[in-house]
Design a protein around this motif. Sequence first.
Motif, PDB file in Angstrom:
ATOM      1  N   LEU A 140       0.931  -1.195   0.102  1.00 24.63           N
ATOM      2  CA  LEU A 140       0.003   0.169   0.126  1.00 24.63           C
ATOM      3  C   LEU A 140       0.924   1.241   0.112  1.00 24.63           C
ATOM      4  CD1 LEU A 140      -2.717  -1.187   2.432  1.00 24.63           C
ATOM      5  CD2 LEU A 140      -2.740  -1.158   0.086  1.00 24.63           C
ATOM      6  N   HIS A 141       0.359   2.338  -0.299  1.00 22.37           N
ATOM      7  CA  HIS A 141       0.857   3.759  -0.340  1.00 22.37           C
ATOM      8  C   HIS A 141       0.849   4.534   1.200  1.00 22.37           C
ATOM      9  CE1 HIS A 141       0.949   7.781  -1.334  1.00 22.37           C
ATOM     10  NE2 HIS A 141       2.088   7.482  -1.934  1.00 22.37           N
ATOM     11  N   ARG A 142       1.715   5.252   1.138  1.00 26.45           N
ATOM     12  CA  ARG A 142       1.869   6.116   2.329  1.00 26.45           C
ATOM     13  C   ARG A 142       0.382   6.628   2.987  1.00 26.45           C
ATOM     14  NH1 ARG A 142       4.942   9.526   5.183  1.00 26.45           N
ATOM     15  NH2 ARG A 142       4.125  11.612   5.152  1.00 26.45           N
ATOM     16  N   SER A 143      -0.331   7.008   1.807  1.00 28.56           N
ATOM     17  CA  SER A 143      -1.627   7.760   2.356  1.00 28.56           C
ATOM     18  C   SER A 143      -2.683   6.773   2.854  1.00 28.56           C
ATOM     19  CB  SER A 143      -2.365   8.108   0.959  1.00 28.56           C
ATOM     20  OG  SER A 143      -2.473   7.157   0.085  1.00 28.56           O
ATOM     21  N   HIS A 144      -2.255   5.159   2.692  1.00 25.78           N
ATOM     22  CA  HIS A 144      -3.038   4.411   3.192  1.00 25.78           C
ATOM     23  C   HIS A 144      -2.902   4.009   4.669  1.00 25.78           C
ATOM     24  CE1 HIS A 144      -3.251   3.006  -0.986  1.00 25.78           C
ATOM     25  NE2 HIS A 144      -4.406   3.192  -0.778  1.00 25.78           N
ATOM     26  N   LEU A 145      -1.830   4.776   5.250  1.00 22.56           N
ATOM     27  CA  LEU A 145      -1.018   4.449   6.539  1.00 22.56           C
ATOM     28  C   LEU A 145      -2.289   4.326   7.825  1.00 22.56           C
ATOM     29  CD1 LEU A 145       2.333   5.686   6.655  1.00 22.56           C
ATOM     30  CD2 LEU A 145       1.727   3.246   7.173  1.00 22.56           C
ATOM     31  N   GLN A 146      -3.018   5.786   7.769  1.00 22.44           N
ATOM     32  CA  GLN A 146      -3.873   5.938   8.847  1.00 22.44           C
ATOM     33  C   GLN A 146      -4.801   4.741   8.833  1.00 22.44           C
ATOM     34  OE1 GLN A 146      -3.055   7.327  11.690  1.00 22.44           O
ATOM     35  NE2 GLN A 146      -1.721   8.632  10.881  1.00 22.44           N
ATOM     36  N   ASP A 147      -5.619   4.569   7.619  1.00 27.42           N
ATOM     37  CA  ASP A 147      -6.590   3.594   7.313  1.00 27.42           C
ATOM     38  C   ASP A 147      -6.407   2.253   8.007  1.00 27.42           C
ATOM     39  OD1 ASP A 147      -8.538   4.585   6.094  1.00 27.42           O
ATOM     40  OD2 ASP A 147      -8.264   3.626   4.073  1.00 27.42           O
ATOM     41  N   VAL A 148      -5.051   1.802   7.591  1.00 26.99           N
ATOM     42  CA  VAL A 148      -4.568   0.565   8.282  1.00 26.99           C
ATOM     43  C   VAL A 148      -4.545   0.497   9.663  1.00 26.99           C
ATOM     44  CG1 VAL A 148      -2.699  -1.092   7.909  1.00 26.99           C
ATOM     45  CG2 VAL A 148      -3.673  -0.174   5.913  1.00 26.99           C
ATOM     46  N   ALA A 149      -3.675   1.652  10.142  1.00 32.23           N
ATOM     47  CA  ALA A 149      -3.376   1.779  11.426  1.00 32.23           C
ATOM     48  C   ALA A 149      -4.775   1.665  12.473  1.00 32.23           C
ATOM     49  CB  ALA A 149      -2.521   2.886  11.755  1.00 32.23           C
ATOM     50  N   MET A 150      -5.800   2.412  11.979  1.00 29.58           N
ATOM     51  CA  MET A 150      -6.793   2.470  12.496  1.00 29.58           C
ATOM     52  C   MET A 150      -7.799   1.325  12.577  1.00 29.58           C
ATOM     53  SD  MET A 150      -6.250   5.298  13.916  1.00 29.58           S
ATOM     54  CE  MET A 150      -7.810   5.862  14.875  1.00 29.58           C
ATOM     55  N   THR A 151      -7.711   0.508  11.567  1.00 29.57           N
ATOM     56  CA  THR A 151      -8.707  -0.652  11.231  1.00 29.57           C
ATOM     57  C   THR A 151      -8.428  -1.841  12.471  1.00 29.57           C
ATOM     58  OG1 THR A 151      -8.585  -0.099   8.946  1.00 29.57           O
ATOM     59  CG2 THR A 151      -9.389  -2.304   9.562  1.00 29.57           C
ATOM     60  N   PRO A 152      -9.506  -2.198  12.940  1.00 25.18           N
ATOM     61  CA  PRO A 152      -9.565  -3.064  14.481  1.00 25.18           C
ATOM     62  C   PRO A 152      -8.883  -4.398  13.613  1.00 25.18           C
ATOM     63  CG  PRO A 152     -11.630  -2.391  13.767  1.00 25.18           C
ATOM     64  CD  PRO A 152     -10.801  -1.684  12.772  1.00 25.18           C
ATOM     65  N   GLU A 153      -8.204  -5.103  14.763  1.00 29.09           N
ATOM     66  CA  GLU A 153      -7.605  -6.416  14.374  1.00 29.09           C
ATOM     67  C   GLU A 153      -8.674  -7.253  13.779  1.00 29.09           C
ATOM     68  OE1 GLU A 153      -4.454  -7.468  15.075  1.00 29.09           O
ATOM     69  OE2 GLU A 153      -4.883  -9.654  15.041  1.00 29.09           O
ATOM     70  N   ASP A 154      -9.862  -7.458  14.166  1.00 29.47           N
ATOM     71  CA  ASP A 154     -10.776  -8.396  13.486  1.00 29.47           C
ATOM     72  C   ASP A 154     -11.034  -8.128  11.930  1.00 29.47           C
ATOM     73  OD1 ASP A 154     -12.087  -6.080  14.223  1.00 29.47           O
ATOM     74  OD2 ASP A 154     -13.877  -7.241  15.003  1.00 29.47           O
ATOM     75  N   HIS A 155     -10.447  -7.072  11.468  1.00 34.71           N
ATOM     76  CA  HIS A 155     -10.843  -6.827  10.082  1.00 34.71           C
ATOM     77  C   HIS A 155      -9.320  -6.690   9.502  1.00 34.71           C
ATOM     78  CE1 HIS A 155     -15.005  -5.846  10.046  1.00 34.71           C
ATOM     79  NE2 HIS A 155     -14.711  -5.047  11.126  1.00 34.71           N
ATOM     80  N   LEU A 156      -8.141  -6.130   9.995  1.00 34.66           N
ATOM     81  CA  LEU A 156      -6.979  -6.185   9.351  1.00 34.66           C
ATOM     82  C   LEU A 156      -6.164  -6.740  10.498  1.00 34.66           C
ATOM     83  CD1 LEU A 156      -6.371  -2.922   7.262  1.00 34.66           C
ATOM     84  CD2 LEU A 156      -6.690  -5.201   6.391  1.00 34.66           C
ATOM     85  N   SER A 157      -5.567  -7.952  10.471  1.00 33.93           N
ATOM     86  CA  SER A 157      -5.090  -8.725  11.481  1.00 33.93           C
ATOM     87  C   SER A 157      -3.534  -8.860  11.653  1.00 33.93           C
ATOM     88  CB  SER A 157      -5.670 -10.117  11.661  1.00 33.93           C
ATOM     89  OG  SER A 157      -4.885 -10.945  12.722  1.00 33.93           O
ATOM     90  N   PHE A 158      -3.022  -8.302  12.540  1.00 32.90           N
ATOM     91  CA  PHE A 158      -1.457  -8.356  12.618  1.00 32.90           C
ATOM     92  C   PHE A 158      -1.358  -9.937  13.186  1.00 32.90           C
ATOM     93  CE2 PHE A 158       1.902  -8.696  15.901  1.00 32.90           C
ATOM     94  CZ  PHE A 158       2.882  -8.316  15.286  1.00 32.90           C
TER      95      PHE A 158
END
Length: 465
Positions: free
Chosen positions: A103-121
């Motif tokens: 992803l691009h830099r502009s997607h960072l906040q989106d990913v950082a804010m998305t909860p674990e049950d949607h985007l999982s570390f």
Amino acid sequence: MTAPRGCWPNQLLVNAHLMDFLLTPYLVAGICAALVVACSFKLLRRPNLDHIPVVGPSSLLASYWFTKGLEVDHTERFVQEGYDKYKSRAFRVASLTHWVVYLHRSHLQDVAMTPEDHLSFNHAADNAFRTEYTFGLNINDDYHLPLIRLTLSRNLSVLYADLRDEIVAACNEYLDLKHNEWKTISAVQATLKIASRASNRILVGLPLCRDSDWLDMNINLPRAVVDEARILRLFPSFMVPSVSAVALLFVTNLSERTRLGFVFLGPVIKERLQHMEAEGTDWDNKPNDFLQWCMDSKEETSLTSLTRRIIAINFAGIHTTSNTFSEALLNLAENPQYAQALREEVEAVVSNYGWTKEALSKMRKVDSFLKETQRFEGLSVLGLSRKAMSDITLADGTFIPQGTFLAFPAHAMHHDDAVYENPNMFKPFRFADMRNKEFEGSRHQMVAITPDLLSFGLGRHTWWA
Ligand code: HEM
């Protein structure tokens, strides 16, 4: 300390007849067939990413030929190519078993804010390390996180004296310098030992943090885990449980590493349990370390899982820390002209504040040197690896289907001239200069979590955020 053999209760005993049977052509044929089925399932089940442009080999299997077998050493080139070509868009690069969407830099906040049950570390980490089979820990069982994020952060000032004591003792032992003599040391080996002792002083305390066999076991663990996980990744997740007996017998060394870990940790845990039973929550000289916080939380009572957890945290902490430290030493060896300025800063700050945690925050040049090392070299080509657990549409409309693996091109971002002036130049006091230009400038400190530097990630998985 050496480990007695055969004392682990869950150890599997394999006799010669069983081995003869297992190594027959039938078994080999069976494994080959299972692999073919697994690969087919994997290919069929992968998410549809046709809308995202490809960089590098255009199919997963073709990537094998570009990646020298299992050594994925061309990723950096393809990721940089994609970053330069697609500017603000997502692109994907093949790994041996799956696509990774960058992803691009502009997607960072989106990913950082998305909860674990949607985007999982956790699921991305599980894909990388197959934690259940390599560490024996369930990926969602992460009660240790608040202990690291909150309890450790709260205790850092108190623990600082112990930490310093351990680093000084470790340097004296491993560097063993007399007067002004010069000697050759391996920066990587020395920093690994120093970092593992320092981490273990906080994780399990004295005297275990000085036991060289315990330290060696933890230092050598990542290589074994990475190799084991590479083999397990060839099987889709849903197949791994059914091959788990085979995996645990032939692929992973989980029972042996747990047994060995228990030989070191078992007596420590048992002694503490005796205190807890006899004296309750407090006693004279009660240890203040991560193991004790885990035991106090009463989240797990099994000695096996406590052992496994401490081993897993060692895995997360040792190489990350020692890598940053050794890269910084190598940068200093390459640029000795900066040594004097660093030394003067340390001497001036310590004469005012002593060796304290507060003093560290005053050492702007040292902090900047370390942070610039992270920016310039970095631990990894990619940052913020995540797995999409549901279909996601990012703010700019980029559609990410469930099952996709995502990451950010950290190395390329850290070397982008839109973000950093002269990004390909190692400028040790870059961040100190930024701090000096601002009133306090704490956002340029090494431990500040910002989208401009992904060395510690961004969002909830950065443990002091
Ligand atoms: C210079 C040293 C270190 C670096 C560069 C580093 C880097 C990272 C990064 C990049 C992540 C993933 C964050 C994300 O994707 O958002 C992470 C997670 C983690 N790190 Fe570190 N780390 C360091 C030291 C340590 C130490 C000393 C410990 C243990 C005492 C530790 C324990 C962890 C844990 C437990 C996680 C997982 C957090 C979670 O699941 O939410 N790290 N670290």
